[in-house]
Enzyme design. Sequence first.
Site, PDB file in Angstrom:
ATOM      1  N   ASP A 119       0.838  -1.201   0.000  1.00 55.42           N
ATOM      2  CA  ASP A 119       0.000   0.000   0.000  1.00 55.42           C
ATOM      3  C   ASP A 119       0.871   1.248   0.000  1.00 55.42           C
ATOM      4  O   ASP A 119       0.663   2.180   0.777  1.00 55.42           O
ATOM      5  CB  ASP A 119      -0.959  -0.010   1.191  1.00 55.42           C
ATOM      6  CG  ASP A 119      -1.967   1.135   1.142  1.00 55.42           C
ATOM      7  OD1 ASP A 119      -2.190   1.684   0.050  1.00 55.42           O
ATOM      8  OD2 ASP A 119      -2.520   1.487   2.203  1.00 55.42           O
TER       9      ASP A 119
ATOM     10  N   ASP B 253      -1.953   8.764  10.258  1.00 58.33           N
ATOM     11  CA  ASP B 253      -2.538   8.147   9.069  1.00 58.33           C
ATOM     12  C   ASP B 253      -3.887   7.505   9.377  1.00 58.33           C
ATOM     13  O   ASP B 253      -4.068   6.852  10.412  1.00 58.33           O
ATOM     14  CB  ASP B 253      -1.565   7.082   8.543  1.00 58.33           C
ATOM     15  CG  ASP B 253      -2.082   6.358   7.327  1.00 58.33           C
ATOM     16  OD1 ASP B 253      -2.191   7.008   6.275  1.00 58.33           O
ATOM     17  OD2 ASP B 253      -2.397   5.160   7.440  1.00 58.33           O
TER      18      ASP B 253
ATOM     19  N   ARG C 219      -2.361   4.284  -8.207  1.00 60.21           N
ATOM     20  CA  ARG C 219      -1.835   5.552  -7.702  1.00 60.21           C
ATOM     21  C   ARG C 219      -0.367   5.753  -8.041  1.00 60.21           C
ATOM     22  O   ARG C 219       0.134   6.886  -7.957  1.00 60.21           O
ATOM     23  CB  ARG C 219      -2.055   5.646  -6.193  1.00 60.21           C
ATOM     24  CG  ARG C 219      -3.520   5.793  -5.791  1.00 60.21           C
ATOM     25  CD  ARG C 219      -3.724   5.663  -4.308  1.00 60.21           C
ATOM     26  NE  ARG C 219      -3.380   4.330  -3.831  1.00 60.21           N
ATOM     27  CZ  ARG C 219      -3.401   3.963  -2.555  1.00 60.21           C
ATOM     28  NH1 ARG C 219      -3.761   4.834  -1.628  1.00 60.21           N
ATOM     29  NH2 ARG C 219      -3.080   2.727  -2.204  1.00 60.21           N
TER      30      ARG C 219
ATOM     31  N   GLU D  32      -4.558  13.045   9.171  1.00 63.82           N
ATOM     32  CA  GLU D  32      -5.079  12.674   7.854  1.00 63.82           C
ATOM     33  C   GLU D  32      -6.427  11.999   8.078  1.00 63.82           C
ATOM     34  O   GLU D  32      -6.496  10.843   8.486  1.00 63.82           O
ATOM     35  CB  GLU D  32      -4.125  11.716   7.137  1.00 63.82           C
ATOM     36  CG  GLU D  32      -4.526  11.463   5.691  1.00 63.82           C
ATOM     37  CD  GLU D  32      -4.777  10.001   5.356  1.00 63.82           C
ATOM     38  OE1 GLU D  32      -4.932   9.682   4.164  1.00 63.82           O
ATOM     39  OE2 GLU D  32      -4.848   9.172   6.273  1.00 63.82           O
TER      40      GLU D  32
END
Length: 627
Positions: A129, A272, A509, A314
Amino acid sequence: MTSSKGNGGWQGEAGFNDRLQQYRQQALGALGDLYGQRPDFTEVTSRVFAELRLANRARPEVLGELDQAREQVATDWYQQPDLIGYTCYVDRFAGDFDGVARRIPYLKSMGVSYLHLLSVLKSRAGDSDGGFAIEDYRQTHAELGGIDDLERLAAALRKAGISLCIDFVYNHTAREHLWARKALAGEQRYRDYYYLLETEAEKQAYESYLDEVFPVSAPGNFTFEPALDAWVWTTFYPFQWDLNYHNPEVFLEMLKNLLFLANKGVEVFRMDAAAFSWKRAGTDCLNQPETHALLRAFRALVAIAVPSVILKVEAIVGARQATMYFGAGDYQGREGHIAYHNALMASLWRSLALEEATKTAHLLRDLPHNPAGTAWVNYIRCHDDIGWGTLLDSAAAHWSSDAAELERVADFYAGSSAAGQTYARGQRFETQAEHRVHGTNGTLASLAGLEQALQDGDRAAVNLAVARITVLYSIIFSQSGVPLINMGDEVGLLNDYTQSAAGSGRDGRWLHRPALQGPQAPLHRQAAKRIQAALAQMARVRAAQPVFHAQAEVDIPTLAAPAVLGCVRRYRGQRLVALANFSGRAGAVGLDEIGAPDGCRDLIGTACAGADGTLTLPPYGYAWLLC
């Protein structure tokens, strides 16, 4: 090693005890909301405060001096106009930690004083990830250098006036983490560190309330582990096991990891996936009260042991929820010191596609302002996709979009519209069905039209693409908070289709995570020089003007030109007006509309003043005016 011997932090035991007295009740209140019903609550809190004392005693002298400077003189250092951020993957930016140190002059040339290094901690091998599946919180990726190399880099950055930020992935660990491996080996202590559901029925009872983060590549929220004979909660990917913060042992262990890294010189922790950190049956397990209590606990405890450190939250959630991560009600200003303004980011891209500023103006005008002592992190692109869901709103606010409008915007950035091909060269991300909007991938330059313009060799189109890039940055540099430059934006870095296709498996991404390299084509080099010069100028001007402080009073005027966004800032006698045109056509703004009938002094930008009392902004033009 770069750190000197621990001296007990600022003012040693006496300073620690003073801060403990100051923040103890805040910490106990937050911990009580999490664990106050447990019979061992007193023992839990005693262990927490003992860990704080140990961390403070181990605090290197140079970091104790930083604590003192920020506590006594610069408590608002993260709200100051001269805090300019830059974010990058280490290997893509400079190869390794030593390479980053060699590139400090490059960062300083852009006015950078805050550096976010993505995913430096050791993650699992293979698919991770993007480095957010942590195998060890106290080691770094070997190819980047060791933990001591990171500490040396932090010292070099600090000497240059740059604060180091890294990711603190506290919602989950990798399946390969020691705790997970011990759970797989049958140790009950570590099984209790994770959410394990033993029956399909129990899993479905949760799943029916939950959304999916990656509906295409990792559908569902649970992964069956035969060795455990249980379903593991895996919000993101099957190899990322969600931590169970109902267990105070998990909180204590993660606190120790954070304090360890703080004593290595990390000054900012990106918290995160904050919104997912607490689970409750019968809910979507987002934005739970205990989610906020966790952040309040971390913040209060950091203030006691390592007071120069701040937390960056975040929370990629709906626009209404985002401000809550600064703290709400009686807890205003007690969660994140700074937080990503993801709603503004998505809204700016929407405005650019639709060539209208009205909804972005409503967003900035209508949403609650950040509390005192906090600041937004404003950005255009980052390592993640552009998530459109933040602009949906069940109450149909003036700033919101319906699914059909967001579908059109997503199509636009994928290169198509009802009128035909667009200038943008992005890709949809995790779109589950034909009419469902999720996200968009692509670099700033490719989404803004530079890639297509360069392919066509069209100098006029290149100029328009550069104007789109700079007008977007003019907005985040003029808003309250920390402007964050994403690596490569400053040189017009284009999509990396080879990396996206070959180097990442299923994660699209990587399209917008290429390595930093100088443009080769002359037309691209010229564009890059103009972008870099514009961003450096914005940083210089911003740093010199107190009116850009994060606590400035801000008004968003209603302008006759629908494509022009206006922002009026006031701070300690200064008044500044920032204007930005989202359209490919010129836009006119009357001086009376911005409360400046007698004119303004131009600080920066491309506006032209007319004799009739109007300012004309060229296509995708911008202006900062002292009025």
